[in-house]
Design a protein around this motif. Sequence first.
Motif, PDB file in Angstrom:
ATOM      1  N   GLN A  26     -18.143 -11.356 -17.866  1.00 52.86           N
ATOM      2  CA  GLN A  26     -19.304 -11.435 -18.745  1.00 52.86           C
ATOM      3  C   GLN A  26     -19.955 -12.812 -18.713  1.00 52.86           C
ATOM      4  OE1 GLN A  26     -18.098 -10.117 -22.617  1.00 52.86           O
ATOM      5  NE2 GLN A  26     -17.938  -7.993 -21.983  1.00 52.86           N
ATOM      6  N   ASP A  27     -19.183 -13.831 -18.308  1.00 58.29           N
ATOM      7  CA  ASP A  27     -19.741 -15.180 -18.222  1.00 58.29           C
ATOM      8  C   ASP A  27     -20.484 -15.418 -16.908  1.00 58.29           C
ATOM      9  OD1 ASP A  27     -17.625 -15.194 -16.460  1.00 58.29           O
ATOM     10  OD2 ASP A  27     -16.578 -16.871 -17.400  1.00 58.29           O
ATOM     11  N   GLY A  28     -20.530 -14.406 -16.033  1.00 54.74           N
ATOM     12  CA  GLY A  28     -21.233 -14.528 -14.760  1.00 54.74           C
ATOM     13  C   GLY A  28     -20.412 -15.172 -13.662  1.00 54.74           C
ATOM     14  N   MET A  29     -19.181 -15.542 -13.954  1.00 57.26           N
ATOM     15  CA  MET A  29     -18.319 -16.173 -12.966  1.00 57.26           C
ATOM     16  C   MET A  29     -17.538 -15.103 -12.196  1.00 57.26           C
ATOM     17  SD  MET A  29     -19.027 -19.311 -13.259  1.00 57.26           S
ATOM     18  CE  MET A  29     -17.762 -20.034 -12.248  1.00 57.26           C
ATOM     19  N   PRO A  30     -17.215 -15.379 -10.905  1.00 61.17           N
ATOM     20  CA  PRO A  30     -16.435 -14.405 -10.138  1.00 61.17           C
ATOM     21  C   PRO A  30     -15.087 -14.123 -10.789  1.00 61.17           C
ATOM     22  CG  PRO A  30     -17.317 -16.111  -8.710  1.00 61.17           C
ATOM     23  CD  PRO A  30     -17.589 -16.536 -10.126  1.00 61.17           C
ATOM     24  N   LYS A  31     -14.696 -12.870 -10.770  1.00 60.85           N
ATOM     25  CA  LYS A  31     -13.436 -12.441 -11.360  1.00 60.85           C
ATOM     26  C   LYS A  31     -12.587 -11.854 -10.226  1.00 60.85           C
ATOM     27  CE  LYS A  31     -13.097  -8.548 -13.602  1.00 60.85           C
ATOM     28  NZ  LYS A  31     -13.308  -7.473 -14.540  1.00 60.85           N
TER      29      LYS A  31
END
Length: 122
Positions: A26-31
């Motif tokens: 949700q923070d836009g960072m790769p997971k």
Amino acid sequence: GGDLDGIDQIDARVQFGYTDFGGYGQDGMPKPSEPKKRVTDLWFGYHADGTLSATVETYGQGYGPYTYSMAPRAAGQPRNSRITPGRGLNARYWRVGIENTNGCAFEVHSLAADVAASTRRL
């Protein structure tokens, strides 16, 4: 412009880097996605005036790349096509490539994957 460079056909290939199909939080960072997974289908949005080849490769499984033929899609706009990779492929990291046949002109507009995650972790 055109399909020929003098008398030679223009061969083209695009190979994407390895991905684990982890997506984004949700923070836009790769997971990252740690479990092995199986890709049940790959969907391409493209148009081409000849046959394309899609190559699917897994990292660390010990199998070479597999190549699948994609039908010509002569149109002014992208059309969808699907390939189904072999059922025995099960890995964390996957790589996809696309190349033309006989120098045909093509454009790839989208690539999507249906992914089934395994319950086993690496």
